[in-house]
Design a protein around this motif. Structure first.
Motif, short mmCIF file in Angstrom:
data_model
loop_
_atom_site.label_atom_id
_atom_site.label_comp_id
_atom_site.label_asym_id
_atom_site.label_seq_id
_atom_site.Cartn_x
_atom_site.Cartn_y
_atom_site.Cartn_z
N MET A 1 -24.08 -10.73 16.96
CA MET A 1 -25.01 -10.99 16.02
C MET A 1 -24.56 -10.49 14.59
O MET A 1 -24.07 -9.21 14.71
CB MET A 1 -26.48 -10.38 16.40
CG MET A 1 -27.50 -10.85 15.18
SD MET A 1 -29.09 -10.07 15.77
CE MET A 1 -29.22 -11.26 17.49
N ALA A 5 -28.76 -9.85 10.51
CA ALA A 5 -29.85 -10.18 11.45
C ALA A 5 -30.02 -9.22 12.82
O ALA A 5 -30.61 -9.62 13.67
CB ALA A 5 -29.61 -11.77 11.90
N VAL A 10 -34.21 -11.87 18.06
CA VAL A 10 -33.80 -13.32 18.22
C VAL A 10 -34.04 -13.90 19.49
O VAL A 10 -33.92 -13.38 20.57
CB VAL A 10 -32.38 -13.45 17.91
CG1 VAL A 10 -31.97 -14.88 17.65
CG2 VAL A 10 -32.12 -12.98 16.43
N CYS A 24 -28.89 -23.45 17.01
CA CYS A 24 -29.70 -22.97 16.07
C CYS A 24 -30.90 -21.97 16.70
O CYS A 24 -31.11 -22.10 18.17
CB CYS A 24 -30.84 -23.77 15.50
SG CYS A 24 -29.68 -24.77 14.13
N ARG A 67 -26.89 -18.27 9.07
CA ARG A 67 -26.98 -16.96 9.92
C ARG A 67 -26.05 -16.05 9.31
O ARG A 67 -26.23 -14.90 9.33
CB ARG A 67 -26.52 -17.27 11.37
CG ARG A 67 -26.62 -16.17 12.35
CD ARG A 67 -26.23 -16.51 13.69
NE ARG A 67 -26.09 -15.36 14.43
CZ ARG A 67 -27.19 -14.65 15.36
NH1 ARG A 67 -28.38 -15.22 14.88
NH2 ARG A 67 -26.76 -13.63 15.91
N SER A 68 -24.83 -16.48 8.95
CA SER A 68 -23.91 -15.26 8.46
C SER A 68 -24.07 -14.74 7.10
O SER A 68 -23.68 -13.82 6.93
CB SER A 68 -22.40 -16.07 8.61
OG SER A 68 -22.38 -17.19 7.71
N MET A 70 -27.25 -15.28 5.43
CA MET A 70 -28.72 -15.14 5.43
C MET A 70 -29.16 -15.74 4.16
O MET A 70 -30.32 -15.54 3.64
CB MET A 70 -29.23 -13.73 5.29
CG MET A 70 -29.01 -12.69 6.45
SD MET A 70 -29.84 -13.50 8.24
CE MET A 70 -31.49 -13.06 7.75
N PHE A 94 -32.05 -20.19 12.49
CA PHE A 94 -30.70 -20.02 12.16
C PHE A 94 -29.91 -20.92 12.27
O PHE A 94 -29.58 -21.78 13.29
CB PHE A 94 -30.12 -18.54 13.01
CG PHE A 94 -30.82 -17.39 12.51
CD1 PHE A 94 -30.68 -17.19 11.24
CD2 PHE A 94 -31.19 -16.27 13.49
CE1 PHE A 94 -31.19 -15.90 10.92
CE2 PHE A 94 -31.66 -15.61 13.01
CZ PHE A 94 -31.72 -15.09 11.88
N GLU A 96 -25.74 -22.19 12.60
CA GLU A 96 -24.50 -21.69 12.83
C GLU A 96 -23.49 -22.54 12.21
O GLU A 96 -23.44 -23.77 12.80
CB GLU A 96 -24.47 -21.49 14.36
CG GLU A 96 -25.35 -20.50 15.13
CD GLU A 96 -25.04 -18.90 14.68
OE1 GLU A 96 -23.98 -18.82 14.03
OE2 GLU A 96 -25.81 -18.01 15.28
#
Length: 334
Positions: A1, A5, A10, A24, A67-68, A70, A94, A96
């Motif tokens: 992660m 995050a 999660v 996701c 995700r990476s 935000m 999220f 990806e």
């Protein structure tokens, strides 16, 4: 992660199958942890829509967050509505993938639901996707942006900086060559050199479908042109369009420099370059490219119509190589 995050609990949410995005995950995150969207909306968010969402009693769907980074991918109106209500957290899903793919995903979602994108928004998004995904077909980009494929094709022709590719991926995921005639000609060359080659071998080497290889072989047996008339006509139109674009592009009469002095004459007089093997090779290459406008024009006119696209791509590759060389020199001298 990723670190931004890591503090969030999660939970698995499964695959968001609506668009072919990567897996996701959903989470409840602080609003302050999110970055504004790299939005396809040219004019930004609509304040009236934000107020309308803020007044709803129903729970809004999760927003999509890359995700990476935000960064919000889809849901800026919902995010601003949450701020307007005084919320300090919001549910996110999220995404990806790369930032370029995240942008495409956001555009696709906005064409399927929510406040519709304007024609200007969709056009701007298509131009950007043409740059980040040049290998995508016009129909595939059209399906993501809500434009017609013919509109995307027109935008691609106007995007002077768009990368040149030999094949494109269609909506079905299959990769098809842009110039089908060239693939057929490669098949002819292979069949001539290896008459007993299998259709699979011909197709693999020539980059065409097995059915196309079968058709080429059959046409050769019947004494017909292996390239159908419609492909030859399409090839001629493409060559004509490229030739017109080349003629319409002004050719500089001399190399452009940032200062008032041309550097090449001074470099030629420098003993540290003249009397070393590497220096002489460099001067020869620089001299070969330091041509006046008339010579460039003669070279343009010497290229046959059916090879203009290939020669243009070779020229771009050379230009990119010189650009990398210049950047390395600048780093060395810094």
């Amino acid at each position: 992660m990723d670190a931004p995050a890591a503090e969030f609990a999660v939970r698995e949410a499964g695959v968001h199958s609506e668009s072919g995005a990567d897996r996701c995950l959903t989470a409840v995150v602080p609003l302050d942890a999110l970055l504004p969207a790299d939005s396809p909306r040219v004019a930004g968010e609509d304040p009236r829509h934000v107020h309308a969402l803020a007044q709803l009693d129903a729970r809004l769907p999760p927003i999509i967050v890359h995700r990476s980074t935000m960064r919000v991918v889809d849901g800026m109106h919902r995010l601003r509505a949450a701020r307007l209500r005084g919320d300090d957290r919001i549910t996110v899903r999220f995404f990806e993938g790369s930032e370029a793919d995240a942008f495409v995903y956001g555009v696709r979602l906005n064409t399927l639901a929510g406040l519709p994108l304007s024609p200007a928004d969709r056009t701007a998004a298509a131009e950007r996707i043409i740059g980040t995904h040049p290998q995508w077909s016009d129909r595939l980009i059209a399906s993501a942006t809500g434009l017609a494929a013919s509109t995307v094709a027109s935008l691609r022709r106007r995007c002077a900086g768009s990368a040149q590719v030999n094949a494109r991926t269609g909506r079905d995921g299959r990769v098809r060559p842009l110039n089908a005639a060239e693939g057929r000609r490669r098949a002819v060359a292979l069949i001539t050199a290896k008459p007993h080659a299998s259709l699979r071998e011909i197709a693999d080497v020539a980059g065409i479908a097995v059915g196309t290889a079968r058709d080429v072989r059959q046409r050769l047996r019947l004494g017909e042109d292996p390239v159908p008339k419609k492909l030859r006509e399409a090839e001629s139109r493409t060559a004509a369009d490229t030739s017109m674009a080349l003629r319409a592009t002004p050719v500089p009469s001399a190399p452009v420099t940032t200062g008032g002095e041309q550097p090449l004459p001074n470099l030629r007089r420098d003993p540290s370059l003249r009397f070393t093997e590497g220096g002489r090779a460099l001067l020869q290459l620089l001299s070969a490219h330091a041509m006046g406008g008339e010579r460039w024009q003669r070279l343009v006119e010497s290229v046959p119509a059916h090879r203009t696209a290939m020669v243009a791509q070779a020229a771009r590759n050379c230009a990119e190589a010189w650009q990398r060389f210049a950047l390395e020199l600048e780093r060395k001298g810094a």
